[in-house]
Design an enzyme around this catalytic site. Structure first.
Site, PDB file in Angstrom:
ATOM      1  N   ASP A 143      57.181  -7.886 111.292  1.00 40.92           N
ATOM      2  CA  ASP A 143      56.097  -6.509 111.153  1.00 40.92           C
ATOM      3  C   ASP A 143      56.216  -5.789 111.955  1.00 40.92           C
ATOM      4  O   ASP A 143      57.413  -5.283 112.514  1.00 40.92           O
ATOM      5  CB  ASP A 143      54.932  -7.085 111.316  1.00 40.92           C
ATOM      6  CG  ASP A 143      53.332  -6.264 111.966  1.00 40.92           C
ATOM      7  OD1 ASP A 143      52.723  -5.533 110.820  1.00 40.92           O
ATOM      8  OD2 ASP A 143      53.034  -6.342 112.679  1.00 40.92           O
TER       9      ASP A 143
ATOM     10  N   ASP B  54      54.241  -2.304 112.996  1.00 41.48           N
ATOM     11  CA  ASP B  54      52.528  -1.836 113.376  1.00 41.48           C
ATOM     12  C   ASP B  54      52.325  -3.588 114.972  1.00 41.48           C
ATOM     13  O   ASP B  54      51.618  -4.244 114.309  1.00 41.48           O
ATOM     14  CB  ASP B  54      51.615  -1.064 113.232  1.00 41.48           C
ATOM     15  CG  ASP B  54      51.545   0.673 112.110  1.00 41.48           C
ATOM     16  OD1 ASP B  54      51.953   1.168 113.030  1.00 41.48           O
ATOM     17  OD2 ASP B  54      52.266   0.119 110.892  1.00 41.48           O
TER      18      ASP B  54
END
Length: 252
Positions: free
Chosen positions: A14, A16
């Site tokens: 991922d 952010d």
């Protein structure tokens, strides 16, 4: 005999709150260890809720040429610039979701292939023309979030997650980062047991549960930490570097 330390061949990250620190940057240490993992033959795959345009500069920065998952799995890229699969939201559902935002006065955003929109540049005429891939809401009002969630669940046909405790991200039903990673595994000839998935929010949960090793960041939402196999350091403390050192290159 296969090298035991290469048990994991795909690292799905991922962005952010995970790959990126709170300044939305990749730290030198994290970049260094991602480079070491890639050099050792591990496929490093960005797996993000961001749109392609918001994600690809970071893949370029890391020198990645591996598949990439964008918009929470609605898009899978065979290489950073070669689209392999895209799942679209039903236009009628997009109209209804915008209606909820307008009625409740809640900030929204919508990603289409043609561009991204929010209340500042929204044009109802675009709904029937564009190809929609994600819709989102943001509000710090818990009561409004609850109302939105109830309405969305009643609509059906939607995959509802978040990328922060204050938002909702909506994709077509059955589309998430786990389905995206499964497609990437098919492309690379890998099994889900060979995947490490790392994230911090509910849009990472399916991937963390489906991967051979599911890792939550130290800053992850509690539900994500509770469902992970391992909790690493936070995004500001090189949590990804720790994962690579511990599970991919323990000899280094």
């Amino acid at each position: 005999m296969e090298d035991e330390r290469m048990k994991y061949r795909l690292l799905a990250l991922d962005m952010d709150g995970t790959l990126l620190n709170d300044n939305h940057e990749i730290s030198p240490k994290t970049a260094e260890w991602i480079g070491k993992a890639a050099a050792a033959g591990v496929h490093v795959c960005l797996s993000t809720g961001r749109s392609f345009n918001e994600a690809v500069p970071f893949g370029d920065q890391l020198g990645l040429n591996t598949p990439m998952i964008t918009v929470n799995g609605s898009e899978v890229w065979k290489t950073p610039h070669e689209l392999y699969r895209r799942e679209l939201l039903d236009k009628e559902l997009v109209k209804q979701m915008h209606g909820i935002a307008a009625e409740l006065g809640v900030w929204f955003w919508a990603y289409s292939v043609e561009g991204s929109y929010n209340e500042k540049n929204w044009d109802p005429a675009l709904v029937d023309v564009n190809h929609w891939i994600k819709f989102g809401y943001h509000t710090e009002d818990a009561d409004l979030r609850h109302q939105i969630l109830m309405r969305l669940q009643d609509m059906g046909g939607l995959e509802i997650t978040n990328s922060s405790p204050y938002n909702f991200e909506i994709n077509p039903e059955g589309v998430n980062k786990a389905t995206g990673i499964k497609i990437v595994c098919e492309l690379l000839g890998l099994d889900m047991s060979q995947v490490i998935a790392v994230g911090d929010s509910l849009n990472d949960l399916a991937a963390i549960q489906a991967a051979g090793l599911g890792v939550a960041m130290g800053n992850a939402q509690l539900a994500v930490q509770e469902n992970a196999d391992y909790v690493t350091a936070s995004n500001n403390d090189d949590g990804i570097a720790e994962v690579i050192q511990k599970f991919i290159l323990p000899e280094e």
